[in-house]
Design a protein around this motif. Structure first.
Motif, short mmCIF file in Angstrom:
data_model
loop_
_atom_site.label_atom_id
_atom_site.label_comp_id
_atom_site.label_asym_id
_atom_site.label_seq_id
_atom_site.Cartn_x
_atom_site.Cartn_y
_atom_site.Cartn_z
N ARG A 61 47.71 82.99 66.84
CA ARG A 61 46.62 83.74 66.22
C ARG A 61 46.97 84.18 64.80
NH1 ARG A 61 44.93 87.58 71.41
NH2 ARG A 61 43.85 85.92 72.59
N ALA A 62 48.20 84.62 64.61
CA ALA A 62 48.62 85.01 63.26
C ALA A 62 48.61 83.81 62.32
CB ALA A 62 50.02 85.63 63.31
N HIS A 63 48.99 82.65 62.83
CA HIS A 63 48.96 81.43 62.01
C HIS A 63 47.53 81.06 61.64
CE1 HIS A 63 49.30 77.17 60.96
NE2 HIS A 63 50.58 77.43 60.68
N GLU A 64 46.60 81.22 62.58
CA GLU A 64 45.19 80.94 62.29
C GLU A 64 44.66 81.86 61.20
OE1 GLU A 64 43.05 81.13 66.02
OE2 GLU A 64 42.72 78.95 65.93
N ILE A 65 44.97 83.15 61.32
CA ILE A 65 44.50 84.12 60.33
C ILE A 65 45.07 83.80 58.95
CG2 ILE A 65 44.58 86.55 59.65
CD1 ILE A 65 44.58 87.26 62.63
N ALA A 66 46.37 83.51 58.89
CA ALA A 66 47.00 83.19 57.61
C ALA A 66 46.42 81.92 56.99
CB ALA A 66 48.52 83.05 57.81
N SER A 67 46.20 80.90 57.83
CA SER A 67 45.63 79.64 57.33
C SER A 67 44.23 79.88 56.78
CB SER A 67 45.59 78.61 58.44
OG SER A 67 46.89 78.31 58.90
N LYS A 68 43.43 80.69 57.47
CA LYS A 68 42.07 80.98 57.03
C LYS A 68 42.07 81.71 55.69
CE LYS A 68 37.77 83.18 58.53
NZ LYS A 68 37.12 83.98 59.59
N GLN A 69 42.98 82.67 55.54
CA GLN A 69 43.05 83.42 54.28
C GLN A 69 43.43 82.52 53.11
OE1 GLN A 69 45.83 86.54 55.22
NE2 GLN A 69 44.27 87.86 56.16
N VAL A 70 44.40 81.64 53.35
CA VAL A 70 44.82 80.73 52.29
C VAL A 70 43.71 79.75 51.93
CG1 VAL A 70 46.44 78.90 51.67
CG2 VAL A 70 47.26 80.92 52.87
N GLU A 71 42.99 79.23 52.92
CA GLU A 71 41.89 78.31 52.65
C GLU A 71 40.77 79.00 51.89
OE1 GLU A 71 41.64 75.12 53.01
OE2 GLU A 71 43.66 74.97 53.82
N GLU A 72 40.49 80.26 52.24
CA GLU A 72 39.47 81.01 51.50
C GLU A 72 39.87 81.19 50.05
OE1 GLU A 72 39.00 84.62 53.64
OE2 GLU A 72 37.69 83.75 55.19
N LEU B 79 41.83 79.17 48.35
CA LEU B 79 41.70 77.86 47.70
C LEU B 79 40.25 77.55 47.37
CD1 LEU B 79 44.21 75.72 49.82
CD2 LEU B 79 44.48 76.42 47.44
N GLN B 80 39.33 77.84 48.30
CA GLN B 80 37.91 77.60 48.06
C GLN B 80 37.39 78.49 46.93
OE1 GLN B 80 36.04 75.20 49.28
NE2 GLN B 80 37.74 74.44 50.53
N GLU B 81 37.88 79.72 46.89
CA GLU B 81 37.45 80.64 45.83
C GLU B 81 37.89 80.14 44.46
OE1 GLU B 81 38.16 85.31 44.48
OE2 GLU B 81 38.87 84.57 46.42
N GLU B 82 39.13 79.70 44.36
CA GLU B 82 39.62 79.18 43.08
C GLU B 82 38.92 77.88 42.71
OE1 GLU B 82 43.67 78.96 42.26
OE2 GLU B 82 44.00 81.13 42.49
N LYS B 83 38.64 77.05 43.70
CA LYS B 83 37.92 75.81 43.43
C LYS B 83 36.53 76.10 42.90
CE LYS B 83 36.52 71.47 45.63
NZ LYS B 83 36.51 70.69 46.90
N SER B 84 35.86 77.11 43.49
CA SER B 84 34.53 77.49 43.03
C SER B 84 34.58 78.04 41.62
CB SER B 84 33.93 78.52 43.99
OG SER B 84 32.68 78.95 43.54
N GLN B 85 35.59 78.86 41.33
CA GLN B 85 35.73 79.41 39.98
C GLN B 85 35.97 78.31 38.96
OE1 GLN B 85 38.89 82.28 40.23
NE2 GLN B 85 37.63 83.82 41.26
N LYS B 86 36.79 77.32 39.34
CA LYS B 86 37.06 76.21 38.43
C LYS B 86 35.81 75.40 38.17
CE LYS B 86 40.10 72.23 37.78
NZ LYS B 86 41.18 71.40 38.37
N GLN B 87 34.99 75.18 39.23
CA GLN B 87 33.74 74.45 39.05
C GLN B 87 32.80 75.20 38.12
OE1 GLN B 87 32.31 73.82 43.04
NE2 GLN B 87 33.59 72.01 43.39
N ASN B 88 32.74 76.53 38.27
CA ASN B 88 31.88 77.34 37.41
C ASN B 88 32.34 77.26 35.96
OD1 ASN B 88 30.29 78.16 39.57
ND2 ASN B 88 31.50 80.00 39.94
N ILE B 89 33.67 77.28 35.77
CA ILE B 89 34.21 77.17 34.42
C ILE B 89 33.86 75.81 33.81
CG2 ILE B 89 36.34 77.04 33.07
CD1 ILE B 89 37.52 79.12 34.95
N ASP B 90 33.99 74.74 34.61
CA ASP B 90 33.66 73.40 34.13
C ASP B 90 32.18 73.29 33.77
OD1 ASP B 90 36.28 72.66 34.49
OD2 ASP B 90 35.94 71.75 36.47
N ILE B 91 31.32 73.90 34.60
CA ILE B 91 29.88 73.86 34.33
C ILE B 91 29.57 74.61 33.04
CG2 ILE B 91 27.63 74.66 35.14
CD1 ILE B 91 28.59 74.13 37.99
N ASN B 92 30.21 75.78 32.86
CA ASN B 92 29.98 76.55 31.63
C ASN B 92 30.47 75.80 30.41
OD1 ASN B 92 28.89 78.67 33.11
ND2 ASN B 92 30.86 79.73 33.33
#
Length: 220
Positions: free
Chosen positions: A73-84, A86-99
């Motif tokens: 369960r701890a591994h699942e929580i940690a993996s989810k946090q790291v993926e979130e 990564l997705q957040e940074e990917k979204s920020q990078k896409q927004n920067i590229d669009i701008n």
């Protein structure tokens, strides 16, 4: 990848010094430790290293004292946090590229490079050569002048710029490309006496700017 890891290491070094200073309140110290562990887990993820399983305080779980289900369960929580993250940074990078793309589309993206080789015109005095872009339909210039000072000897006044008389007209945008006609205009202004035939020393003047010639070429 190297730059990202370098920035993360710099952050970790700074945070470590804050933790070792012993001046932080307990609540800030706890938040900073969570921040450090989150940064470490994120760095391990982008480097394809093993994910370290931690408790709520950021301490590494001991597999000898922690049940298999708790570790899972701890591994699942940690993996989810790291993926979130990564997705957040990917979204920020896409927004920067669009701008960036929007900003690039809104600014002039076309240019005209001009390389002046020589001025073949018998003037007899110093002159100024002005080059610019002109819209013949609207009867107006659509760029600033590129000025070259030419001597009476047939060479640039600034001899260091010989064979290096280059300019770039950067004020061409999408609107300018839609113009029906654009002409490249070269004007020559004589700098010297009022009249070239004036040989009377009593009437001799100097430094006067008089129109001498003009030439044009249609670009489109």
């Amino acid at each position: 990848m190297f730059r990202n890891v370098r920035h993360m290491i710099y952050d970790l070094i700074e945070w470590r010094s804050q933790i070792l200073s012993g001046t932080l309140p307990q609540d800030e110290l706890k938040e900073l430790k969570k921040k450090v562990t989150a940064k470490i887990d994120y760095g391990n993820r982008i480097l394809d290293l093993d994910l370290v399983v931690r408790d709520e305080d950021g301490n590494i779980l001991d597999p000898e004292q922690t049940s298999t289900i708790s570790l899972f369960r701890a591994h699942e929580i940690a993996s989810k946090q790291v993926e979130e993250r990564l997705q957040e940074e990917k979204s920020q990078k896409q927004n920067i590229d669009i701008n960036r793309q929007a900003k690039f589309a809104a600014t002039p993206s076309f240019a005209l490079f001009v390389n002046l080789k020589n001025v073949v015109c018998k003037i007899g005095e110093d002159a100024e050569v002005l080059m610019s872009l002109y819209d013949p339909l609207e009867s107006k210039f659509i760029s600033e002048n590129y000025l070259v000072r030419w001597s009476s000897c047939g060479l640039p006044k600034d001899i260091d710029r010989l064979h290096n008389l280059r300019a770039v007209f950067t004020d061409l945008g999408s609107k300018d490309l839609k113009r029906e006609k654009i002409s490249f205009v070269c004007q020559i202004v004589r700098v010297g006496r009022m009249e070239l035939r004036d040989n009377n020393t009593r009437k001799l003047t100097s430094g006067l700017r008089r129109p001498f010639g003009v030439a044009g070429n249609s670009l489109c």
